[in-house]
Each structure stands twice: as structure tokens, then as C-alpha cells.
Design a protein around this motif. Structure first.
Motif, PDB file in Angstrom:
ATOM      1  N   LEU A 102       0.796  -1.086  -0.064  1.00 59.80           N
ATOM      2  CA  LEU A 102       0.094  -0.209  -0.137  1.00 59.80           C
ATOM      3  C   LEU A 102       0.880   1.067  -0.055  1.00 59.80           C
ATOM      4  O   LEU A 102       0.530   2.151  -0.754  1.00 59.80           O
ATOM      5  CB  LEU A 102      -0.809  -0.040   1.184  1.00 59.80           C
ATOM      6  CG  LEU A 102      -2.059  -0.993   1.033  1.00 59.80           C
ATOM      7  CD1 LEU A 102      -2.752  -1.146   2.467  1.00 59.80           C
ATOM      8  CD2 LEU A 102      -2.940  -0.545   0.007  1.00 59.80           C
ATOM      9  N   LYS A 103       1.919   1.295   0.769  1.00 63.02           N
ATOM     10  CA  LYS A 103       2.988   2.390   0.646  1.00 63.02           C
ATOM     11  C   LYS A 103       3.339   2.597  -0.508  1.00 63.02           C
ATOM     12  O   LYS A 103       3.605   3.832  -1.006  1.00 63.02           O
ATOM     13  CB  LYS A 103       4.046   2.108   1.758  1.00 63.02           C
ATOM     14  CG  LYS A 103       3.696   2.527   2.972  1.00 63.02           C
ATOM     15  CD  LYS A 103       4.766   1.725   3.969  1.00 63.02           C
ATOM     16  CE  LYS A 103       6.304   2.285   3.882  1.00 63.02           C
ATOM     17  NZ  LYS A 103       7.170   1.482   4.864  1.00 63.02           N
ATOM     18  N   ALA A 104       3.806   1.565  -1.346  1.00 64.69           N
ATOM     19  CA  ALA A 104       4.356   1.792  -2.897  1.00 64.69           C
ATOM     20  C   ALA A 104       3.036   2.286  -3.785  1.00 64.69           C
ATOM     21  O   ALA A 104       3.494   3.356  -4.667  1.00 64.69           O
ATOM     22  CB  ALA A 104       4.727   0.428  -3.527  1.00 64.69           C
ATOM     23  N   GLU A 105       1.690   1.902  -3.477  1.00 67.90           N
ATOM     24  CA  GLU A 105       0.763   2.506  -4.268  1.00 67.90           C
ATOM     25  C   GLU A 105       0.519   3.991  -3.948  1.00 67.90           C
ATOM     26  O   GLU A 105       0.224   4.966  -4.788  1.00 67.90           O
ATOM     27  CB  GLU A 105      -0.674   1.758  -3.914  1.00 67.90           C
ATOM     28  CG  GLU A 105      -0.680   0.276  -4.433  1.00 67.90           C
ATOM     29  CD  GLU A 105      -0.854   0.262  -5.940  1.00 67.90           C
ATOM     30  OE1 GLU A 105      -1.081   1.560  -6.421  1.00 67.90           O
ATOM     31  OE2 GLU A 105      -0.743  -0.915  -6.697  1.00 67.90           O
ATOM     32  N   CYS A 106       0.741   4.478  -2.632  1.00 69.17           N
ATOM     33  CA  CYS A 106       0.441   5.734  -2.262  1.00 69.17           C
ATOM     34  C   CYS A 106       1.309   6.671  -2.507  1.00 69.17           C
ATOM     35  O   CYS A 106       1.231   7.663  -3.188  1.00 69.17           O
ATOM     36  CB  CYS A 106       0.386   5.791  -0.643  1.00 69.17           C
ATOM     37  SG  CYS A 106      -0.982   5.113   0.001  1.00 69.17           S
ATOM     38  N   GLU A 107       2.793   6.161  -2.639  1.00 69.69           N
ATOM     39  CA  GLU A 107       3.740   6.757  -3.256  1.00 69.69           C
ATOM     40  C   GLU A 107       3.890   6.966  -4.791  1.00 69.69           C
ATOM     41  O   GLU A 107       4.285   8.294  -5.286  1.00 69.69           O
ATOM     42  CB  GLU A 107       5.308   6.351  -2.934  1.00 69.69           C
ATOM     43  CG  GLU A 107       5.767   6.119  -1.431  1.00 69.69           C
ATOM     44  CD  GLU A 107       6.635   5.297  -1.033  1.00 69.69           C
ATOM     45  OE1 GLU A 107       7.232   4.588  -1.922  1.00 69.69           O
ATOM     46  OE2 GLU A 107       6.852   5.226   0.220  1.00 69.69           O
ATOM     47  N   GLN A 108       3.301   6.024  -5.409  1.00 72.30           N
ATOM     48  CA  GLN A 108       3.238   6.307  -6.903  1.00 72.30           C
ATOM     49  C   GLN A 108       1.985   7.200  -7.308  1.00 72.30           C
ATOM     50  O   GLN A 108       2.173   8.201  -8.066  1.00 72.30           O
ATOM     51  CB  GLN A 108       2.766   4.928  -7.412  1.00 72.30           C
ATOM     52  CG  GLN A 108       2.701   5.010  -8.919  1.00 72.30           C
ATOM     53  CD  GLN A 108       2.364   3.610  -9.699  1.00 72.30           C
ATOM     54  OE1 GLN A 108       1.773   2.743  -8.887  1.00 72.30           O
ATOM     55  NE2 GLN A 108       2.489   3.457 -11.059  1.00 72.30           N
ATOM     56  N   MET A 109       0.809   7.211  -6.299  1.00 69.79           N
ATOM     57  CA  MET A 109      -0.304   8.274  -6.621  1.00 69.79           C
ATOM     58  C   MET A 109       0.354   9.704  -6.363  1.00 69.79           C
ATOM     59  O   MET A 109       0.037  10.553  -7.366  1.00 69.79           O
ATOM     60  CB  MET A 109      -1.425   7.934  -5.426  1.00 69.79           C
ATOM     61  CG  MET A 109      -2.397   8.987  -5.845  1.00 69.79           C
ATOM     62  SD  MET A 109      -3.731   8.526  -4.455  1.00 69.79           S
ATOM     63  CE  MET A 109      -4.676   7.477  -5.631  1.00 69.79           C
ATOM     64  N   ALA A 110       1.125   9.817  -5.186  1.00 68.46           N
ATOM     65  CA  ALA A 110       1.545  11.178  -4.885  1.00 68.46           C
ATOM     66  C   ALA A 110       2.370  11.765  -6.101  1.00 68.46           C
ATOM     67  O   ALA A 110       2.409  12.870  -6.531  1.00 68.46           O
ATOM     68  CB  ALA A 110       2.158  11.351  -3.734  1.00 68.46           C
ATOM     69  N   GLU A 111       3.417  10.877  -6.653  1.00 70.95           N
ATOM     70  CA  GLU A 111       4.321  11.353  -7.711  1.00 70.95           C
ATOM     71  C   GLU A 111       3.269  11.495  -9.086  1.00 70.95           C
ATOM     72  O   GLU A 111       3.725  12.574  -9.732  1.00 70.95           O
ATOM     73  CB  GLU A 111       5.427  10.145  -8.133  1.00 70.95           C
ATOM     74  CG  GLU A 111       6.264  10.490  -9.223  1.00 70.95           C
ATOM     75  CD  GLU A 111       7.265   9.224  -9.353  1.00 70.95           C
ATOM     76  OE1 GLU A 111       8.088   9.203  -9.993  1.00 70.95           O
ATOM     77  OE2 GLU A 111       7.129   8.080  -8.653  1.00 70.95           O
ATOM     78  N   LEU A 112       2.415  10.746  -9.376  1.00 76.48           N
ATOM     79  CA  LEU A 112       1.762  10.922 -10.501  1.00 76.48           C
ATOM     80  C   LEU A 112       1.008  12.331 -10.653  1.00 76.48           C
ATOM     81  O   LEU A 112       0.921  13.137 -11.498  1.00 76.48           O
ATOM     82  CB  LEU A 112       0.690   9.851 -10.635  1.00 76.48           C
ATOM     83  CG  LEU A 112       1.384   8.572 -11.081  1.00 76.48           C
ATOM     84  CD1 LEU A 112       0.489   7.296 -11.071  1.00 76.48           C
ATOM     85  CD2 LEU A 112       2.432   8.580 -12.506  1.00 76.48           C
ATOM     86  N   CYS A 113       0.313  12.525  -9.269  1.00 79.23           N
ATOM     87  CA  CYS A 113      -0.464  13.781  -9.207  1.00 79.23           C
ATOM     88  C   CYS A 113       0.579  14.988  -9.396  1.00 79.23           C
ATOM     89  O   CYS A 113       0.265  16.061  -9.780  1.00 79.23           O
ATOM     90  CB  CYS A 113      -1.095  13.847  -7.768  1.00 79.23           C
ATOM     91  SG  CYS A 113      -2.479  12.663  -7.778  1.00 79.23           S
ATOM     92  N   ASP A 114       1.648  14.882  -8.775  1.00 77.94           N
ATOM     93  CA  ASP A 114       2.746  15.889  -8.891  1.00 77.94           C
ATOM     94  C   ASP A 114       3.092  16.222 -10.220  1.00 77.94           C
ATOM     95  O   ASP A 114       3.258  17.555 -10.639  1.00 77.94           O
ATOM     96  CB  ASP A 114       4.024  15.619  -7.990  1.00 77.94           C
ATOM     97  CG  ASP A 114       4.769  16.828  -7.446  1.00 77.94           C
ATOM     98  OD1 ASP A 114       4.128  17.803  -7.205  1.00 77.94           O
ATOM     99  OD2 ASP A 114       5.786  17.001  -7.945  1.00 77.94           O
TER     100      ASP A 114
END
Length: 255
Positions: A123-135
Motif C-alpha cells: 500500500l505504501k508503494a501505491e500511495c507513493e506512486q499516486m503522489a508522484e503521478l499527481c505531482d
């Protein structure tokens, strides 16, 4: 004495234009490929969580909690705290390691829940990917904003609303990622009670309930991430023309 206005170098302007074009291409790829793909991938995970073979299924709860208090490792004794003589004649205590069980009030050992640790990492990997894509999408929209001026600002307002939603999604990703830390801290406090009061069964039951709750929360986080992607994708696709061209006469106004 007249001062000459400073202008952007033509070569540097070209490099910046190239950079902005790369940002646009990458952001649109995320909007039309990455975001939709993440919705479908997370939906598959959610559907598979209903199967007993899934690590997110609640049937895993009875077997993943180990409330045993193990003895400290034998033969791993640490030497007593040493003292060293300073040049001034004063003495200072040596530093003991943080995991020195010999100096612990309750030197027993309890194991972490490796099943939930693995879920947290996923889940941490999913959250980090989401934050990066949004950025990356936020950067594109910010660079697409026209020069500030009066009139015809409806498209700019749409851009600002989308930026707000992207920022909110990033904050949600950060908060979801922090759930692992909260789990470890809470679980450590329960384990401390078990080590201190091993004869009280309620602490063992509390640990089992805590671990079962983490399975439920992990599965709920899948729903949260899927929903965030779905809302973002819908908002971006519906307003893509105004995001690309917020004003009818919009031109490149980065500089």
C-alpha cells in the motif's frame, strides 16, 4: 544613464520550451494511460480480496498473530557499560546499543506481524506512486496557466479547481501511507503490555483484534485509492480542453 531591459536568452528559451513540452507529454500520458490503468488494477485487487487466497481476506486473521513472548537470544550477551577516562580526569559512560536486551526491563522478544508488514509495503508503494503521478500532472497544469489578466477566466478557474483536487488527492495518499507507522506504534504498545502482564489474556485478544482490524483497513485503503483515481480521471477527462487551453486566445505565456 539608461538601463537596458534584461531578456531571456534565445537558447535558454528553447531549452525551457523543450522542458515544458516534455512535462505536457508526460502529464497527458498519465491522464489518459496511467490513471485509467490504476483504476482497473486496483479494482482487480479489490475483487480478488473477496477470495480466501488473497492476502487482504479476513480469513487470514486467525493465523497471522503471534502473541508469544520469546526469550532473548542466548549467547548474545552484551558487555556491561564501559567507562573511559577523559583527559580532564572525568569519566563518561560508554554508549550501549539501542537493542541491548540485557538492559531492558522486560528482555523478552515479540515478533512483528509479517503478513501486515507485507500489506503495508504494498500500500505504501501505491500511495507513493499516486503522489508522484499527481505531482507531475500538477506541474503541467501550472505551466499551462495563462498570464494573469482580466476577463475570460472561466478556464483558469477550472484549472484551479483541478489543482485543488490533485492536491487533496496527494494529501490523502500521504495520510494513507502513514497508516503503517500508526499500526506499528499501536501494536508495539499492546505487545509491551503482553510482555509486562503475560498472564492477562485480554491483551493477547487485543493484539489479535488489532491485527484483524489492519486487514480490514488495508482492504478499505484499496477502495480509497481506487476511488481517488476514479474521481481524478473523471474530472480531468471532462475538463481536458479547458485544462489544455483555458482561454480562447491562450498562447505560451511561461515567460
Amino acid at each position: 544613464m539608461s538601463s537596458k531591459a534584461v531578456a531571456l536568452d534565445k537558447g535558454l528559451r528553447k531549452e525551457l520550451d523543450t522542458f515544458r513540452e516534455k512535462v505536457r507529454v508526460e502529464a497527458e500520458r498519465i491522464v489518459f494511460e496511467s490513471f485509467p490503468r490504476k483504476i482497473l488494477d486496483l479494482q482487480k485487487l479489490i475483487e480478488s480480496a473477496a477470495q480466501t487466497s488473497s492476502p487482504f481476506h479476513l480469513s487470514n486473521a486467525p493465523r497471522i498473530t503471534d502473541a508469544t513472548v520469546y526469550p532473548p537470544p542466548s549467547g548474545a550477551s552484551e558487555p556491561e557499560t564501559k567507562k573511559r577516562k577523559l583527559d580532564s580526569g572525568e569519566t563518561a559512560n560508554g554508549i550501549t546499543t539501542a537493542n541491548d536486551a540485557n538492559h531492558a526491563k522486560h528482555p523478552g522478544k515479540m515478533l512483528s506481524n509479517q503478513h501486515t508488514v507485507a500489506l503495508h509495503e504494498q500500500l505504501k508503494a501505491e500511495c507513493e506512486q499516486m503522489a508522484e503521478l499527481c505531482d507531475k500532472v500538477k506541474l503541467w497544469i501550472n505551466l499551462s496557466m495563462p498570464k494573469i489578466e482580466d476577463g475570460d477566466n472561466f478556464g483558469v478557474q477550472i484549472q484551479e479547481d483541478v489543482l485543488t483536487e490533485l492536491h487533496r488527492s496527494q494529501e490523502s495518499a500521504y495520510n494513507l501511507r502513514d497508516s503503517a507507522r500508526q499500526d506499528y506504534l499501536t501494536r508495539a504498545k499492546i505487545c509491551t503490555k503482553i510482555m509486562k502482564y503475560p498472564h492477562l489474556q485480554d491483551y493477547t485478544l487485543a493484539l489479535q483484534e488489532h491485527d484483524q482490524k489492519q486487514l480490514y483497513i488495508a482492504r478499505q485503503h484499496l477502495h480509497d485509492l481506487r476511488s481517488i483515481y476514479a474521481v481524478l480521471t473523471d474530472m480531468l477527462h471532462k475538463n481536458i480542453e479547458k485544462i489544455r487551453t483555458p482561454k480562447a486566445n491562450n498562447a505560451s505565456t511561461m515567460y
